[in-house]
Scaffold this active site. Sequence first.
Site, mmCIF file in Angstrom:
data_model
loop_
_atom_site.group_PDB
_atom_site.id
_atom_site.type_symbol
_atom_site.label_atom_id
_atom_site.label_comp_id
_atom_site.label_asym_id
_atom_site.label_seq_id
_atom_site.Cartn_x
_atom_site.Cartn_y
_atom_site.Cartn_z
ATOM 1 N N LYS A 101 19.435 14.740 19.121
ATOM 2 C CA LYS A 101 18.130 14.949 19.830
ATOM 3 C C LYS A 101 17.435 13.935 19.026
ATOM 4 O O LYS A 101 16.427 13.360 19.399
ATOM 5 C CB LYS A 101 17.307 16.141 19.949
ATOM 6 N N LYS A 103 16.137 14.335 16.121
ATOM 7 C CA LYS A 103 15.286 15.121 15.353
ATOM 8 C C LYS A 103 15.846 15.609 14.017
ATOM 9 O O LYS A 103 17.065 16.005 14.008
ATOM 10 C CB LYS A 103 14.849 16.146 16.160
HETATM 11 N N1 C2G Z 1 5.977 24.205 22.968
HETATM 12 C C1 C2G Z 1 4.642 24.637 23.754
HETATM 13 N N2 C2G Z 1 3.616 23.960 22.898
HETATM 14 C C2 C2G Z 1 3.663 23.391 21.781
HETATM 15 C C3 C2G Z 1 4.989 22.891 21.269
HETATM 16 C C4 C2G Z 1 6.125 23.326 21.730
HETATM 17 O O1 C2G Z 1 4.751 25.225 24.524
HETATM 18 N N3 C2G Z 1 2.419 23.145 21.212
HETATM 19 C C5 C2G Z 1 7.181 24.633 23.677
HETATM 20 C C6 C2G Z 1 8.121 23.526 24.214
HETATM 21 O O2 C2G Z 1 7.540 23.115 25.479
HETATM 22 C C7 C2G Z 1 9.398 24.238 24.307
HETATM 23 C C8 C2G Z 1 9.320 25.135 22.907
HETATM 24 O O3 C2G Z 1 8.090 25.384 22.594
HETATM 25 O O4 C2G Z 1 9.715 25.086 25.303
HETATM 26 C C9 C2G Z 1 9.925 24.635 21.905
HETATM 27 O O5 C2G Z 1 9.640 23.350 21.474
HETATM 28 P P1 C2G Z 1 10.370 22.569 20.545
HETATM 29 O O6 C2G Z 1 11.072 23.280 19.428
HETATM 30 O O7 C2G Z 1 9.733 21.277 20.211
HETATM 31 O O8 C2G Z 1 11.897 22.145 21.440
HETATM 32 P P2 C2G Z 1 12.288 20.807 22.362
HETATM 33 O O9 C2G Z 1 12.570 19.978 20.918
HETATM 34 O O10 C2G Z 1 11.300 20.418 23.337
HETATM 35 O O11 C2G Z 1 13.803 21.220 22.511
HETATM 36 O O12 C2G Z 1 17.796 21.867 25.367
HETATM 37 C C10 C2G Z 1 16.174 21.774 25.231
HETATM 38 C C11 C2G Z 1 15.750 21.380 23.855
HETATM 39 O O13 C2G Z 1 16.335 22.006 22.837
HETATM 40 C C12 C2G Z 1 14.316 21.443 23.774
#
Ligand code: C2G
Length: 187
Positions: A101, A103
Amino acid sequence: GVQGMNGTEINTEIRIEPQAEAHRHPPIHEISEEPHSVTITSSGILHQQANQRGKSGLRRVLTYGTFDLLHYGHIRLLQQAAALGDYLVVALSTDEFNAQKGKKSFYSYSVRKEMLEAIRYVDLVIPENSWEQKATDVETFQIDTVCMGSDWENDPRFEALRDICQVQYLNRTPGISTSDIKTSLKG
Ligand code: C2G
């Protein structure tokens, strides 16, 4: 039993399930077969349950993420996701998948998993190794609803799941993100 709003007899029978794994929060009691059963959950919340997904009746929810530098945006997402059902599975991006990703998480997969398992809203953490595993996850864990924060709204990877489960997008918490935290810590 207890008299319900419309005079129906409410089944308040409590059955304790043996806890399979230590880290799960206290069991949500099995939903009885009556369509109007009410269950007393471990946190004492009385809530009406429609029977779903076959005999056990437990509504299962699944969400995906990296959950690095766990913050209140993640917690509120997990709280909303848990409110969609009775059992929440979190598919946690592995370090290798994060690399795919683009990351690099501050905490390793095992630490991020340990932290998620300590959250009352989370029942099970599984690894997310690829983009393609979602349909298999839904089948393997008999998931009723896949949910994500609204930044994923209409993403084809989740929309594609609509023919095998419900897909819901939840309120993303504004003003906080793992990358913001990293930036502000650099000063
Ligand atoms: N999230 C949120 N509010 C934030 C930050 C994150 O609601 N201020 C939510 C994101 O929308 C996501 C979850 O927390 O649903 C996890 O966020 P991340 O760890 O950034 O996940 P991401 O990198 O989007 O990975 O297959 C899908 C991916 O694995 C999602």
